[in-house]
Design a protein around this motif. Structure first.
Motif, PDB file in Angstrom:
ATOM      1  N   ARG A  38       0.860  -1.185   0.000  1.00  0.00           N
ATOM      2  CA  ARG A  38       0.000   0.000   0.000  1.00  0.00           C
ATOM      3  C   ARG A  38       0.891   1.229   0.000  1.00  0.00           C
ATOM      4  N   ARG A  42      -1.832   6.692   3.277  1.00  0.00           N
ATOM      5  CA  ARG A  42      -3.088   6.104   2.825  1.00  0.00           C
ATOM      6  C   ARG A  42      -4.179   7.145   2.857  1.00  0.00           C
ATOM      7  N   GLY A  43      -4.696   7.427   1.714  1.00  0.00           N
ATOM      8  CA  GLY A  43      -5.781   8.390   1.614  1.00  0.00           C
ATOM      9  C   GLY A  43      -7.077   7.670   1.345  1.00  0.00           C
ATOM     10  N   ARG A  44      -7.633   7.964   0.219  1.00  0.00           N
ATOM     11  CA  ARG A  44      -8.932   7.405  -0.177  1.00  0.00           C
ATOM     12  C   ARG A  44      -8.779   5.994  -0.758  1.00  0.00           C
ATOM     13  N   PRO A  47      -5.766   1.871  -2.529  1.00  0.00           N
ATOM     14  CA  PRO A  47      -4.704   1.841  -3.536  1.00  0.00           C
ATOM     15  C   PRO A  47      -3.643   0.799  -3.194  1.00  0.00           C
ATOM     16  N   SER A  68      -5.140   5.857  -5.927  1.00  0.00           N
ATOM     17  CA  SER A  68      -5.926   6.262  -4.763  1.00  0.00           C
ATOM     18  C   SER A  68      -7.162   7.073  -5.145  1.00  0.00           C
ATOM     19  N   ARG A  69      -7.201   7.567  -6.383  1.00  0.00           N
ATOM     20  CA  ARG A  69      -8.345   8.342  -6.890  1.00  0.00           C
ATOM     21  C   ARG A  69      -8.552   8.012  -8.356  1.00  0.00           C
ATOM     22  N   ASP A 130       0.828   8.804  -5.582  1.00  0.00           N
ATOM     23  CA  ASP A 130       0.840   7.763  -4.562  1.00  0.00           C
ATOM     24  C   ASP A 130       2.284   7.288  -4.462  1.00  0.00           C
TER      25      ASP A 130
END
Length: 152
Positions: A38, A42-44, A47, A68-69, A130
């Motif tokens: 990962r 770590r965001g959304r 990922p 992540s988006r 990322d």
């Protein structure tokens, strides 16, 4: 790494080992073995970066990135490892090397690198990246290759 382990524990697979921030796993059906990590931050979403082997399809060390988006439809996706840059093919939120030769070059760069980042532009027009630590990546990649060696 704990979040990655929990996510992957929910799926039927064999753990081959954890190395730094990377894990190695084997799925029995269809047979595939992969190293996965990962991002550092770590965001959304969920990922990840993975390097997989699919013995039944003759695929070895194939890169797959889950962003992540969601990316803007026309935005390029660039993987950076040290001084090396690789333009990836991408879907809405996933990216791959364009061919096996690039997969091999990416794995070689990962083996020599300390970190990598995947950069693109989100659907809202904001650039994002990322980033992944590469400590343990080479060992996890090797463990995944051994996990599927001689199997079909």
């Amino acid at each position: 790494m704990i979040g990655l382990a929990l996510l992957l524990a929910m799926l039927p697979r064999d753990a081959l080992g954890t190395y730094g921030g990377w894990g190695a796993f084997r799925d029995p059906s269809p047979l595939r073995c992969f190293a996965i990590a990962r991002p550092v931050e770590r965001g959304r979403g969920a990922p990840f970066a993975s390097i997989a082997n699919w013995p039944g399809q003759g695929v070895r060390n194939q890169l797959h990135i889950r962003l992540s988006r969601a990316r803007s439809p026309n935005a390029r996706v660039t993987l950076s490892i040290g001084e090396r840059r690789f333009e990836l093919r991408a879907g809405d939120a996933d990216a791959w090397a364009p061919d096996a030769r690039t997969d091999a070059a990416v794995v070689a760069a990962i083996r020599d690198g300390r970190s990598m980042s995947v950069e693109t532009v989100a659907v809202n027009g904001a650039a994002f990246a990322d980033s992944y630590a590469l400590k343990g990546a080479a060992t996890a990649i090797d463990a995944a290759a051994l996990g599927c060696a001689g199997r079909r």
